[in-house]
Motif scaffolding. Structure first.
Motif, PDB file in Angstrom:
ATOM      1  N   UNK A   1     -10.021   3.930   9.814  1.00 62.72           N
ATOM      2  CA  UNK A   1      -9.286   4.894  10.634  1.00 62.72           C
ATOM      3  C   UNK A   1      -9.275   6.283  10.033  1.00 62.72           C
ATOM      4  N   UNK A   2      -9.841   6.423   8.801  1.00 63.44           N
ATOM      5  CA  UNK A   2      -9.799   7.711   8.132  1.00 63.44           C
ATOM      6  C   UNK A   2      -8.391   8.266   8.059  1.00 63.44           C
ATOM      7  N   UNK A   3      -7.440   7.351   7.870  1.00 66.23           N
ATOM      8  CA  UNK A   3      -6.070   7.806   7.727  1.00 66.23           C
ATOM      9  C   UNK A   3      -5.925   8.516   6.403  1.00 66.23           C
ATOM     10  N   UNK A   4      -4.995   9.438   6.315  1.00 68.10           N
ATOM     11  CA  UNK A   4      -4.820  10.209   5.112  1.00 68.10           C
ATOM     12  C   UNK A   4      -3.370  10.557   4.916  1.00 68.10           C
ATOM     13  N   UNK A   5      -3.061  11.049   3.728  1.00 68.45           N
ATOM     14  CA  UNK A   5      -1.754  11.585   3.438  1.00 68.45           C
ATOM     15  C   UNK A   5      -1.927  12.971   2.899  1.00 68.45           C
TER      16      UNK A   5
ATOM     17  N   UNK B   1       0.837  -1.201   0.000  1.00 69.86           N
ATOM     18  CA  UNK B   1       0.000   0.000   0.000  1.00 69.86           C
ATOM     19  C   UNK B   1       0.875   1.255   0.000  1.00 69.86           C
ATOM     20  N   UNK B   2       0.475   2.247  -0.786  1.00 68.88           N
ATOM     21  CA  UNK B   2       1.369   3.368  -1.083  1.00 68.88           C
ATOM     22  C   UNK B   2       1.751   4.202   0.132  1.00 68.88           C
ATOM     23  N   UNK B   3       0.822   4.439   1.042  1.00 67.06           N
ATOM     24  CA  UNK B   3       1.174   5.255   2.205  1.00 67.06           C
ATOM     25  C   UNK B   3       2.170   4.529   3.095  1.00 67.06           C
ATOM     26  N   UNK B   4       1.955   3.237   3.308  1.00 67.92           N
ATOM     27  CA  UNK B   4       2.892   2.457   4.119  1.00 67.92           C
ATOM     28  C   UNK B   4       4.272   2.422   3.465  1.00 67.92           C
ATOM     29  N   UNK B   5       4.310   2.196   2.156  1.00 66.94           N
ATOM     30  CA  UNK B   5       5.583   2.190   1.444  1.00 66.94           C
ATOM     31  C   UNK B   5       6.249   3.559   1.514  1.00 66.94           C
TER      32      UNK B   5
ATOM     33  N   UNK C   1      -1.555  -1.571   9.666  1.00 70.25           N
ATOM     34  CA  UNK C   1      -1.184  -2.985   9.692  1.00 70.25           C
ATOM     35  C   UNK C   1       0.032  -3.283   8.821  1.00 70.25           C
ATOM     36  N   UNK C   2       0.060  -2.845   7.541  1.00 69.01           N
ATOM     37  CA  UNK C   2       1.276  -3.102   6.762  1.00 69.01           C
ATOM     38  C   UNK C   2       2.502  -2.399   7.316  1.00 69.01           C
ATOM     39  N   UNK C   3       2.338  -1.213   7.889  1.00 69.19           N
ATOM     40  CA  UNK C   3       3.480  -0.533   8.504  1.00 69.19           C
ATOM     41  C   UNK C   3       4.037  -1.354   9.653  1.00 69.19           C
ATOM     42  N   UNK C   4       3.158  -1.913  10.466  1.00 63.79           N
ATOM     43  CA  UNK C   4       3.621  -2.729  11.583  1.00 63.79           C
ATOM     44  C   UNK C   4       4.434  -3.921  11.089  1.00 63.79           C
TER      45      UNK C   4
ATOM     46  N   UNK D   1      -0.145   4.020  16.075  1.00 64.60           N
ATOM     47  CA  UNK D   1      -1.507   4.299  16.521  1.00 64.60           C
ATOM     48  C   UNK D   1      -2.388   4.314  15.283  1.00 64.60           C
ATOM     49  N   UNK D   2      -3.208   3.261  15.160  1.00 61.23           N
ATOM     50  CA  UNK D   2      -4.013   3.053  13.963  1.00 61.23           C
ATOM     51  C   UNK D   2      -3.670   1.730  13.324  1.00 61.23           C
ATOM     52  N   UNK D   3      -4.688   0.953  12.971  1.00 59.29           N
ATOM     53  CA  UNK D   3      -4.440  -0.404  12.471  1.00 59.29           C
ATOM     54  C   UNK D   3      -5.177  -0.692  11.172  1.00 59.29           C
ATOM     55  N   UNK D   4      -5.384   0.322  10.340  1.00 55.37           N
ATOM     56  CA  UNK D   4      -6.073   0.068   9.073  1.00 55.37           C
ATOM     57  C   UNK D   4      -5.269  -0.925   8.245  1.00 55.37           C
ATOM     58  N   UNK D   5      -5.966  -1.640   7.380  1.00 62.06           N
ATOM     59  CA  UNK D   5      -5.319  -2.659   6.572  1.00 62.06           C
ATOM     60  C   UNK D   5      -4.433  -2.077   5.486  1.00 62.06           C
ATOM     61  N   UNK D   6      -4.533  -0.769   5.222  1.00 62.46           N
ATOM     62  CA  UNK D   6      -3.719  -0.173   4.165  1.00 62.46           C
ATOM     63  C   UNK D   6      -2.672   0.800   4.689  1.00 62.46           C
ATOM     64  N   UNK D   7      -2.662   1.053   6.002  1.00 60.42           N
ATOM     65  CA  UNK D   7      -1.605   1.894   6.585  1.00 60.42           C
ATOM     66  C   UNK D   7      -1.019   1.244   7.832  1.00 60.42           C
TER      67      UNK D   7
END
Length: 394
Positions: free
Chosen positions: A250-254, A159-163, A192-195, A184-190
């Motif tokens: 999580x409404x995470x954003x970049x 996922x692009x944000x994690x990368x 979780x992959x970051x972890x 802090x935050x466990x979305x599947x596209x930010x």
């Protein structure tokens, strides 16, 4: 204090409140990354006999979505990626959107596809994302990618944000082995992959704070059209995450800075050899008191968890949630949030992250700004994944 940061922090860093953190300038670092990707795009073009191709589906006219697509187009053109846009009206049917996705996936000249989210409410985002060929889904949102990550297998694309966050860490010369990380935050596209990527890169201890345990932290301020316009006016873009079954929203954003350079620290910069560290060196395989008493017990414990972090990454969509008192002195703080605060009706508003930037910068050793931090890195990651998709066709 992190040893990898000791070479460029000012002497006042040793004072608890008296220094200013080094700014991790995402726009500058993304520019360096894009220069490297331009050379790779040239190589791919030579091998394929054509430029790498990215097809984008945009539905409707949300100002922030249009701005984000514009930024992607500019970046693609700059480094030699063919960009093709299918712009559909707000009233488009589900079948028409899926048909547009299918056409791009079947086009041999398009190595990657990206559906700009969010979609209008009458459309099924899950079905649209699933309609993408996972081998071309350069956003990394397809369920196939998430399943591979959860199984600790290599996905087609990260996922692009994690990368982008991992590349920011690498190119800033920040070392991970032996460090304690908190996400802090466990979305599947930010989150979780970051972890998973942090663990793969040798952090000594890792804590992920999920939405289910801290519901008060996950406030959304991104749902209405007024905020969409406000973010666009501020030059801050919202790469929305898909509404997939089982996804924690999580409404995470970049962010992407539209017309200004990101702010720079007065501290000296990293050595050139550290600044030029590439993504290939990152393993991609796999003064405010505690929250109010009205919060849950878990939420009241969140600051003490954050205080353990040498590396703190926050992606929740809650304006200035994390305060100075939450930060371990010398920590690296990465803000993946973007929020509009103030009175939109009167035009008296501004964009902030999930971190209380001014006060956290007094104790952190390094910090990302909003905008101009993670956002530009996310756009560069789209280019990276598109070129990776094209390489697979060589």
């Amino acid at each position: 204090m992190l040893r990898s940061l000791s070479k460029f922090t000012v002497s006042a860093l040793h004072k608890r409140w008296g220094h200013t953190a080094t700014v991790l300038d995402g726009k500058k670092i993304a520019g360096q990354w894009q220069s490297d990707l331009e050379a790779k795009a040239t190589d791919v073009t030579s091998l394929l006999g054509r430029a790498p191709g990215l097809g984008v589906v945009l539905v409707g006219s949300r100002p922030d979505s249009r701005l984000y697509v514009q930024r992607k187009q500019e970046a693609c053109v700059k480094i030699g990626i063919k960009f093709w846009l299918q712009h559909l009206p707000d009233s488009v049917s589900q079948a028409a959107v899926e048909s547009a996705v299918s056409q791009i996936c079947q086009d041999a000249s398009m190595d990657g596809i990206l559906v700009q989210l969010p979609l209008p409410k009458h459309l099924d985002e899950e079905a649209v994302v699933r309609a993408c060929d996972p081998r071309k889904d350069v956003d990394g949102f397809h369920p196939r990618h998430r399943q591979l990550l959860k199984n600790r297998q290599q996905p087609y694309f990260l996922p692009c944000t994690a990368l982008g966050v991992m590349e920011l860490i690498a190119r800033s010369g920040i070392t991970l082995p032996g460090k304690t990380a908190v996400v802090i935050g466990d979305s599947d596209v930010v989150g979780t992959p970051l972890a998973m990527l942090l663990q793969a890169n040798g952090v000594a201890a890792l804590t992920v704070c999920p939405r289910s345990s801290y519901p008060e932290a996950f406030k959304s301020s991104h749902s209405n059209s007024e905020h969409s316009q406000a973010r666009a006016d501020a030059g801050a873009c919202l790469p929305h995450q898909p509404k997939l079954t089982g996804l924690h929203q999580t409404n995470n954003v970049s962010q992407q800075l539209a017309s200004e350079q990101a702010p720079h620290s007065t501290a000296s910069t990293l050595p050139a050899e550290q600044r030029q560290q590439s993504s290939q060196q990152i393993q991609t395989n796999l003064d405010v008191s505690d929250p109010p008493a009205t919060y849950s017990a878990a939420m009241r414990d969140l600051p003490s968890i954050a205080q353990t972090a040498d590396i703190l990454i926050v992606a929740v969509g809650h304006a200035e949630l994390v305060k100075r008192s939450w930060i371990k002195p010398g920590a690296v703080v990465i803000d993946v949030g973007i929020n509009v605060v103030g009175n939109i009706d009167t035009g008296e508003y501004h964009v902030v992250g999930d971190i209380a930037y001014a006060e956290v910068a007094q104790v952190a050793s390094a910090i990302t700004p909003v905008p101009g931090g993670v956002g530009p890195m996310t756009i560069a990651a789209v280019l990276h994944n598109t070129i990776q998709a094209a390489w697979s066709n060589c």
